[in-house]
Each structure stands twice: as C-alpha cells, then as structure tokens.
Scaffold this active site. Structure first.
Site, mmCIF file in Angstrom:
data_model
loop_
_atom_site.group_PDB
_atom_site.id
_atom_site.type_symbol
_atom_site.label_atom_id
_atom_site.label_comp_id
_atom_site.label_asym_id
_atom_site.label_seq_id
_atom_site.Cartn_x
_atom_site.Cartn_y
_atom_site.Cartn_z
ATOM 1 N N PHE A 211 52.446 24.390 37.790
ATOM 2 C CA PHE A 211 51.718 23.434 38.621
ATOM 3 C C PHE A 211 50.913 22.432 37.799
ATOM 4 O O PHE A 211 50.549 21.375 38.308
ATOM 5 C CB PHE A 211 50.779 24.183 39.583
ATOM 6 C CG PHE A 211 49.500 24.677 38.940
ATOM 7 C CD1 PHE A 211 48.419 23.814 38.734
ATOM 8 C CD2 PHE A 211 49.358 26.001 38.530
ATOM 9 C CE1 PHE A 211 47.250 24.264 38.136
ATOM 10 C CE2 PHE A 211 48.200 26.454 37.923
ATOM 11 C CZ PHE A 211 47.137 25.578 37.728
ATOM 12 N N GLU B 81 55.647 25.205 43.527
ATOM 13 C CA GLU B 81 55.509 25.031 44.976
ATOM 14 C C GLU B 81 54.099 24.536 45.338
ATOM 15 O O GLU B 81 53.851 24.188 46.479
ATOM 16 C CB GLU B 81 55.835 26.350 45.699
ATOM 17 C CG GLU B 81 54.887 27.517 45.438
ATOM 18 C CD GLU B 81 55.147 28.269 44.133
ATOM 19 O OE1 GLU B 81 55.718 27.676 43.182
ATOM 20 O OE2 GLU B 81 54.749 29.446 44.056
ATOM 21 N N SER C 285 53.331 30.916 33.258
ATOM 22 C CA SER C 285 52.453 31.977 32.760
ATOM 23 C C SER C 285 53.254 33.032 31.983
ATOM 24 O O SER C 285 54.471 33.157 32.152
ATOM 25 C CB SER C 285 51.734 32.631 33.935
ATOM 26 O OG SER C 285 52.692 33.207 34.796
ATOM 27 N N CYS D 215 47.680 24.037 29.303
ATOM 28 C CA CYS D 215 48.046 25.150 28.436
ATOM 29 C C CYS D 215 47.534 24.910 27.024
ATOM 30 O O CYS D 215 47.498 25.816 26.217
ATOM 31 C CB CYS D 215 49.550 25.341 28.424
ATOM 32 S SG CYS D 215 50.373 23.950 27.697
HETATM 33 P P1 NAD Z 1 53.463 30.475 37.057
HETATM 34 O O1 NAD Z 1 54.050 31.325 36.001
HETATM 35 O O2 NAD Z 1 52.737 31.141 38.166
HETATM 36 O O3 NAD Z 1 54.612 29.589 37.766
HETATM 37 C C1 NAD Z 1 55.523 28.841 37.020
HETATM 38 C C2 NAD Z 1 56.826 28.731 37.804
HETATM 39 O O4 NAD Z 1 57.383 30.023 38.009
HETATM 40 C C3 NAD Z 1 56.655 28.114 39.185
HETATM 41 O O5 NAD Z 1 57.721 27.233 39.436
HETATM 42 C C4 NAD Z 1 56.672 29.313 40.122
HETATM 43 O O6 NAD Z 1 57.192 29.009 41.386
HETATM 44 C C5 NAD Z 1 57.566 30.294 39.392
HETATM 45 N N1 NAD Z 1 57.180 31.699 39.634
HETATM 46 C C6 NAD Z 1 55.927 32.183 39.818
HETATM 47 N N2 NAD Z 1 55.957 33.515 39.984
HETATM 48 C C7 NAD Z 1 57.250 33.888 39.890
HETATM 49 C C8 NAD Z 1 57.921 35.150 39.967
HETATM 50 N N3 NAD Z 1 57.261 36.283 40.163
HETATM 51 N N4 NAD Z 1 59.256 35.166 39.810
HETATM 52 C C9 NAD Z 1 59.949 34.031 39.600
HETATM 53 N N5 NAD Z 1 59.363 32.815 39.530
HETATM 54 C C10 NAD Z 1 58.033 32.736 39.660
HETATM 55 O O7 NAD Z 1 52.548 29.392 36.323
HETATM 56 P P2 NAD Z 1 51.570 28.333 36.984
HETATM 57 O O8 NAD Z 1 50.385 29.052 37.544
HETATM 58 O O9 NAD Z 1 52.323 27.397 37.838
HETATM 59 O O10 NAD Z 1 51.139 27.491 35.685
HETATM 60 C C11 NAD Z 1 50.080 27.865 34.843
HETATM 61 C C12 NAD Z 1 50.565 28.683 33.682
HETATM 62 O O11 NAD Z 1 51.536 27.937 32.944
HETATM 63 C C13 NAD Z 1 49.476 29.005 32.683
HETATM 64 O O12 NAD Z 1 49.647 30.329 32.257
HETATM 65 C C14 NAD Z 1 49.722 28.032 31.541
HETATM 66 O O13 NAD Z 1 49.237 28.448 30.280
HETATM 67 C C15 NAD Z 1 51.194 27.964 31.559
HETATM 68 N N6 NAD Z 1 51.678 26.747 30.899
HETATM 69 C C16 NAD Z 1 52.224 26.877 29.662
HETATM 70 C C17 NAD Z 1 52.658 25.744 28.994
HETATM 71 C C18 NAD Z 1 53.279 25.849 27.631
HETATM 72 O O14 NAD Z 1 53.872 24.875 27.199
HETATM 73 N N7 NAD Z 1 53.209 26.968 26.948
HETATM 74 C C19 NAD Z 1 52.537 24.491 29.582
HETATM 75 C C20 NAD Z 1 51.987 24.395 30.860
HETATM 76 C C21 NAD Z 1 51.563 25.546 31.511
#
Ligand code: NAD
Length: 509
Positions: free
Chosen positions: A163, A190, A240, A295
């Site tokens: 997000f 989403e 994440s 991040c």
């Molecule tokens: P998230 O992991 O909750 O979601 C990321 C994506 O995965 C979304 O599209 C979501 O719909 C999907 N998703 C979530 N739960 C899932 C599941 N159980 N099974 C399958 N798909 C699933 O992450 P977020 O809250 O949207 O974003 C924040 C996180 O992203 C933080 O941890 C941040 O550090 C990380 N991030 C990392 C980088 C990097 O380059 N390392 C960059 C940006 C964000």
C-alpha cells in the site's frame, strides 16, 4: 483523466467502484466480494474494490498469455518508442496520479509527486532497453565457430505490491518487465487500488497493446491464484516479511522465478563527530516523512557516545513544527496513516515502549488533529533497548526510537544483529569511519550522511536478510536480469565438404 474512476461511481453513492483491467479494458468483478477503500485524512469510505475470484485471475492470465507472442516479437525500437511515449504521458499526468495517491494513501501531495518522479526514473531507464538487452559475441571461439549470448523475456509476470507506494512500486516492476518483452499482471494493494487503474488507462493511451498490462484486484485469493497458475512464469513481490516469505516459498514451489522484497527496520547511526543539526533534520525527515510508512524510513536512531542528549533534544525541538493534516492542504508536511487499525497498532508501540522502560519524549496521540482521520503525530522514544518490541518489530509509522550506545563497534553490531537488512545510514564527518561502515554493515542499501539511500534507477534496489527472499534486487540491472532468461548460441556454418560423423565430446581447440 479520472474518468475511468468516475464512470464507475455507483449511482446515488459517494463510493466509487474499483474494477479490474483485463485485455485492454475495465472489467467489473463478478465474485461478489469487495473491500472498502478509505480517504485516510477524513476516515470516510470512498471506494469499494472488487476482489477477484480464481476464474477472474485466470482470465487475466489468459489475456497476458495471448498477448505475449506478439509483444515479445515487437521490435526493440518500437518498444523503446512506446516507453518514451509512456514517460511523456506519465509525466503529463503526474499530478492526476499524485492526487489519487494522496486521496487513498494519505501522503502529502508533494511527497506523492516525489513518488511518481522516482517511478518515472525507472521508466526512463527502461527506455534504454535496446542497449540493456545487448548480448555478447565471441568470434572464432573454436575454429569456424562463433558463440553469442542473448536475453529473452520470461513470459507472463505477476507483480504484487504494497500500500505504501501505489504508483512507484508498480512502475519499478511493469516498466522493466514490459520493456524486456514480458506481459504483466498487477495485483495492487487493496487499500489504495485506484492508481493502478489510471496507470492502466495511461498505458492504453500510450499504445501498449491490449493484454500486455492487466490489473486484478483482490486479497489472498487473487494472490494465491497467481502463485499457483501454471501460466505465470515469474513473480515480483514487495510487502511485509511474513507475506514475502510465503510468496517466495509458494511461488518457487510452483516452479516460478520469484523476487520478494520485504519489511525493514532501518537504523541511522550518529557518531559523536556528526553535525547535530544536520543529523536531527535527517532523522525527522526520514523518520516521519510519509508518516513513517516507507520501507526505507528511519525507524531507529543509534547514537554513539555523549552526543545523545543534544541529538534527542534537537529532534524533540523539531517535532511540534511538523505540520500534520490532510495531504491536499497547503503547507502540510505529514499526512495520516493508511487505516484506523494500522494507526492504532502503531500508537500501541508508544505504551509498549513506556511499559518496557523506554522514555516517551513525544506522544503523538496528544497532538493529533481532531476528526475521523487516521492521524498520529510524530512520536519519539528514547532509551530504547534491543530486547524491546518497539526495537524488534517493524512499526511502519511515525514512532521513532533512540538507542544509546558507547562505541562504533556496538552500533554496527546492533545493525548487523537485527533480523532486517534493508537500508541503513551513518552520520559522521570522518570519511575513514564511513568507509569502514560501508565495509562492515549487513544491509542492501547504505547512506553516508544520506538518510534514505534509495538507489537511482540505474542501480538496483533491495535489502539483505529478512528484507529479501530470493536473490534478485528490483529495477536497474538486476531487474533486467530478473525479467529475462539468458541463452547462449554456438554457431557454425560448415563447408559441406568437410562434414563428417564424430561421436567425441566437442573440443574447442
Ligand atoms: P503486505 O505484505 O500486507 O501486502 C502486500 C501485498 O500482499 C498486498 O498486495 C496484499 O494484498 C498482499 N497480501 C497481504 N497478505 C497476504 C496473504 N496472507 N497472502 C497473500 N497475499 C497477501 O504489505 P503492506 O502492508 O501492503 O505494505 C507494507 C509492508 O511492505 C511493510 O512491511 C514494508 O516494509 C514493506 N515494503 C517493503 C519494500 C521493500 O522494497 N523492501 C518497499 C515497500 C514496502
């Protein structure tokens, strides 16, 4: 340019329906499942995003698979021309995109424009695809034999995005993936899905053929559908750590190429010789910019030696001046968090820190703007210890911790023992120590007097340890390599008169 979204606003309702984009057009979801989308600054629901079923995912994969042969055969010069056009179109519509980001993510408009600008850099890099895909050629590798290498697209690529950068992270993925001749399916977060539809519309206007870029919205059902689909060849994920690990394991088990960039806990080390004001400015900018939802945000300041009191004082002094509010309002520097639940979770770390013995220097709940928005003002915890939850967990919000240590070695040990290894920074005037830090530290991106060292587009972005699953960083040269497969051709044009049967293993000399 928001007509795609406006067209879908349900009659008599302020809630916009956000649908899929498959095969070059908007496709209303039929699964009967959807999720709410909020304006985090007002707390109001503004959208309802369709959640794809397995059948809808399959439809998008089919569209991408059908578009693949034609797209991979499209000449490099034509692809490059379309990428240049993409660059211009996205540049023209950068404010439309930024406004959508502010409305659904909450980041302030200037920051949203910055997000689009950093995404555009990756499109600009991808414009050079004819050069980036050049292979190597060895004439007369053996007598009468030449050897050369080429890179070819992997096929259908899925991108699953978080997000916090609803435009930039998709741009990190689809620009190089498409440039290399792949077709693409985006599964955006989403929580703020509308930017992906404007992106789809712009790519359509640019002339990217139908099916080359598709969007399916949804949750775990859509993600699992992509991970298990036999016609998806590669998966780029950013999100994440627990989900990244899951995506990597499930995707690779299904035989796909997977890069999964994950969570972070970025440390900023401040040495006693650092310029305190400069370090405090950097800590505040990198700790609270985008409400700490980056991040690469600084989450822990590690202060070495007797500069600690002065540095904490200088950070504290700056906090009341950070203007928090609706990101569309003039002069606002920090917006709300993404959801009410996330704001409450982030705020809970202030109490957790206090209970574990940290000093609460600033509690952002006390000064947060009134109303229904998901706000939390900058919060600061001093005397954080490495065994506290507030140190160990990724908070992903405007709660900055300060850990005090006595020596440089202790500071480096702390960074290296942390399970994450995304970005880190050191603030010092000593070039020798900075160079040693670069040598010692276990993280993928290092800043020297630079608090958010996001690499420029012609290097690659990515962390180490629990911040990355898989071996490939994203965009830059590693992005090109991830989205292509190497092929080496050994070629001979023999004189038929010299042809003979030879069952021996081919010799080169
Ligand atoms: P998230 O992991 O909750 O979601 C990321 C994506 O995965 C979304 O599209 C979501 O719909 C999907 N998703 C979530 N739960 C899932 C599941 N159980 N099974 C399958 N798909 C699933 O992450 P977020 O809250 O949207 O974003 C924040 C996180 O992203 C933080 O941890 C941040 O550090 C990380 N991030 C990392 C980088 C990097 O380059 N390392 C960059 C940006 C964000």
């Amino acid at each position: 340019m928001t007509e795609v979204l406006e067209a879908q606003t349900e009659r008599g309702s302020d809630v916009t329906r956000i649908s899929h984009w498959i095969g070059g057009r908007s496709v209303a979801g039929e699964s009967g499942r959807s999720g709410p989308v909020f304006n985090p600054a007002t707390g109001q629901q503004t959208g309802a995003v369709d959640f794809a079923s397995i059948e809808e995912v399959d439809r998008a994969v089919k569209a991408a698979r059908e578009a693949f042969p034609g797209w991979r055969a499209t000449s490099l010069s034509k692809r490059s021309e379309l990428l240049f056009r993409m660059r211009e179109t996205f540049h023209q519509h950068r404010e439309d995109l930024a406004r959508i980001l502010t409305a659904e993510h909450g980041k302030v408009l200037s920051d949203a424009l910055g997000e689009v600008a950093r995404g555009l850099e990756v499109i600009e890099y991808a414009c050079g695809v004819p050069t980036l895909l050049k292979g190597e050629y060895s004439e007369q590798a053996s007598t009468g034999i030449d050897v050369y290498s080429i890179r070819q697209p992997v096929g259908v690529v899925a991108g699953i995005t978080p997000f916090n950068f609803p435009a930039m992270v998709p741009m990190w993925m689809f620009a190089p993936a498409i440039a290399c001749g792949n077709t693409f399916i985006l599964k955006p977060s989403e929580k703020d899905p509308s930017a992906s539809l404007l992106i789809a519309k712009l790519l359509h206007e640019v002339g990217i053929p139908d099916g080359v870029f598709n969007v399916v919205h949804g949750d775990k059902v859509a993600v699992d559908g992509l991970l298990d689909h036999p016609d998806v060849d590669a998966v780029s994920f950013v999100g994440s750590t627990p989900v990244a690990k899951y995506i990597y394991e499930r995707g690779t088990k299904a035989g796909k190429r997977v890069q999964a960039l994950a969570g972070a806990k970025n440390h900023m080390v401040v040495l006693p010789d650092a310029d305190v004001d400069q370090a405090a400015d950097a800590a505040v900018s990198a700790g609270y910019g985008s409400a700490g939802e980056r991040c690469m945000a600084i989450s822990v300041v590690v202060v070495v030696g007797d500069v600690a009191d002065r540095l904490v004082g200088a950070i504290q002094e700056r906090l009341p001046k950070v203007k928090v509010g609706n990101g569309l309002d003039e002069g606002v520097e920090m917006g709300p968090l993404i959801t009410r639940e996330h704001r409450d979770r982030v705020a809970s770390f202030i109490d957790k820190g206090r209970e574990a013995g940290a000093t609460v220097v600033a509690d952002g709940r006390e000064s947060a703007p009134d109303g229904e928005g998901f706000f939390l003002n900058p919060s600061l915890l001093d005397n954080v210890k490495p065994d506290m939850d507030v140190y160990l967990e990724e908070i992903f919000g405007p709660v900055l911790g300060v850990v005090r240590v006595d020596t440089y070695d202790e500071a480096v040990r702390l960074v290296n023992e942390n399970s994450y290894g995304n970005g880190t920074a050191i603030f010092t005037r000593d070039g020798g120590v900075a160079r040693q830090f670069q040598f010692d530290v276990q993280a993928g991106m290092v800043g020297i007097n630079v608090p958010i060292p996001v690499p420029v587009a012609y290097y690659s972005f990515g962390g180490w340890k629990d911040s990355l699953f898989g071996s490939s960083h994203i965009y830059g040269p590693e992005g090109i390599s991830f989205y292509t497969r190497g092929k080496v051709v050994t070629s001979r044009w023999p004189d038929p008169a010299t042809s003979k049967v030879d069952l021996g293993f081919p010799q080169t000399r």
